[in-house]
Design a protein around this motif. Structure first.
Motif, mmCIF file in Angstrom:
data_model
loop_
_atom_site.group_PDB
_atom_site.id
_atom_site.type_symbol
_atom_site.label_atom_id
_atom_site.label_comp_id
_atom_site.label_asym_id
_atom_site.label_seq_id
_atom_site.Cartn_x
_atom_site.Cartn_y
_atom_site.Cartn_z
ATOM 1 N N GLN C 9 62.003 5.912 22.540
ATOM 2 C CA GLN C 9 60.615 5.730 22.970
ATOM 3 C C GLN C 9 60.221 6.823 23.965
ATOM 4 O O GLN C 9 60.957 7.091 24.903
ATOM 5 N N GLU C 11 56.577 8.540 26.111
ATOM 6 C CA GLU C 11 55.195 8.256 26.516
ATOM 7 C C GLU C 11 54.175 8.937 25.602
ATOM 8 O O GLU C 11 53.148 8.366 25.254
ATOM 9 N N THR C 12 54.492 10.177 25.229
ATOM 10 C CA THR C 12 53.512 10.991 24.498
ATOM 11 C C THR C 12 54.190 11.677 23.306
ATOM 12 O O THR C 12 55.418 11.796 23.270
ATOM 13 N N PRO C 13 53.383 12.145 22.348
ATOM 14 C CA PRO C 13 53.934 12.921 21.239
ATOM 15 C C PRO C 13 54.715 14.149 21.720
ATOM 16 O O PRO C 13 55.770 14.484 21.163
ATOM 17 N N ASN C 70 58.092 5.607 17.490
ATOM 18 C CA ASN C 70 57.015 5.378 18.452
ATOM 19 C C ASN C 70 55.711 4.940 17.783
ATOM 20 O O ASN C 70 54.644 4.989 18.416
ATOM 21 N N TRP C 73 52.599 6.975 18.135
ATOM 22 C CA TRP C 73 51.828 7.011 19.390
ATOM 23 C C TRP C 73 50.356 6.662 19.186
ATOM 24 O O TRP C 73 49.477 7.220 19.847
ATOM 25 N N THR D 7 48.103 14.361 20.575
ATOM 26 C CA THR D 7 48.033 13.294 19.572
ATOM 27 C C THR D 7 48.435 13.845 18.207
ATOM 28 O O THR D 7 48.360 15.051 17.968
#
Lengths: 74, 74, 74, 74, 74, 74
Positions: C9, C11-13, C70, C73, D7
């Protein structure tokens, strides 16, 4: 070619791995049907690190399929 | 071959990664069963950047399978 | 080996991409544990277009796994 | 490294494809951070059929991820 | 670049395959934008077995994506 | 090109495998449409271990797609 792939289902992950190896080798047999030629190639690729790694890559790709087909044996 | 792959389930992602490495190496053992020959190949591929990258590719493919089998350890 | 992969996991891509790079490099460390040998190989592969492309392929395979882990995201 | 991957979502498949190209190139930048060295490699790989095909393979792998992340833009 | 990829949806598997071929070729155009250079490379890779196989691999990867995007045309 | 891919559905895993082989070969035909040139290449790749392994890799990638399309014939 006689029946060689009746199902992707296996009892265990290890049998699934063996099936992946079989799936990898069959394509080679279909492209080079002559058993003697294949036998002559064996010492070439089985003693070449890069060929061994490439073979292992094919097994990995088939193992992904077999594992998915078996719901990962969970 | 004795039992070496009872399950794809692991406790942690890191153990899953170790299993992926094992899955990558087993295909090589099956294609080149002679331990001494494999040992002789080690200095070749372990000091060759492209062989190392190709090995890492096989691990990546198996890790995808193991991770999926474990629901990504979420 | 100490703990290096507690979770897939991120937080962001972008952190996921960094993790994919780490996953790609770890297999190389496990196959060639000697840091000095790896350091000597760096100028070889980092200045060879095909090696760089092959490295990027390994990252791409791991990134697919991390992204799936994830939920992309979203 | 500054933020470059906020993203995986894109408006269209084509923008997704462009993102896949970016994802493929970023790993190369991370392995070879020197812009001038990369620039010197360009004529090598951009005029070599096999390098171009290998580059396209990396894009294909990333495009699979981006497409899945976007629900295939359906 | 003008719009070339409005959708991954196709009517039939065969059109999906054609789209996969297009997806494979576009990355090559983006890395080598000069049409004449690409044309000069054609006799090289189209008469080299390994280049043809590698090209087919890229198509296979994209076809997997297109097939998934179309629910396998079931 | 006439219709050659009406469906990804097959009756059995083995027919699915045959379809994967066909999918792998078609991309080669599309890149090298001349039958005679392809025929001349056959002795090259069918007697080269690395070419055979690479061919098998393409089949593996397509087989994954065909197997998924058929719900793994469960």
């Amino acid at each position: 070619m006689t029946e060689w792939l009746p199902t992707l289902q296996t009892e265990t992950p290890q049998e699934g791995y063996d099936l992946a190896v079989k799936l990898a080798r069959t394509a080679i047999k279909m492209t080079q049907p002559d058993a003697e030629t294949r036998e002559n190639l064996r010492p070439v690729y089985s003693e070449d690190a890069d060929s061994l790694i490439a073979s292992s890559q094919v097994v990995a790709t088939h193992f992904a399929t077999v594992a998915a087909a078996n719901g990962y044996w969970k």
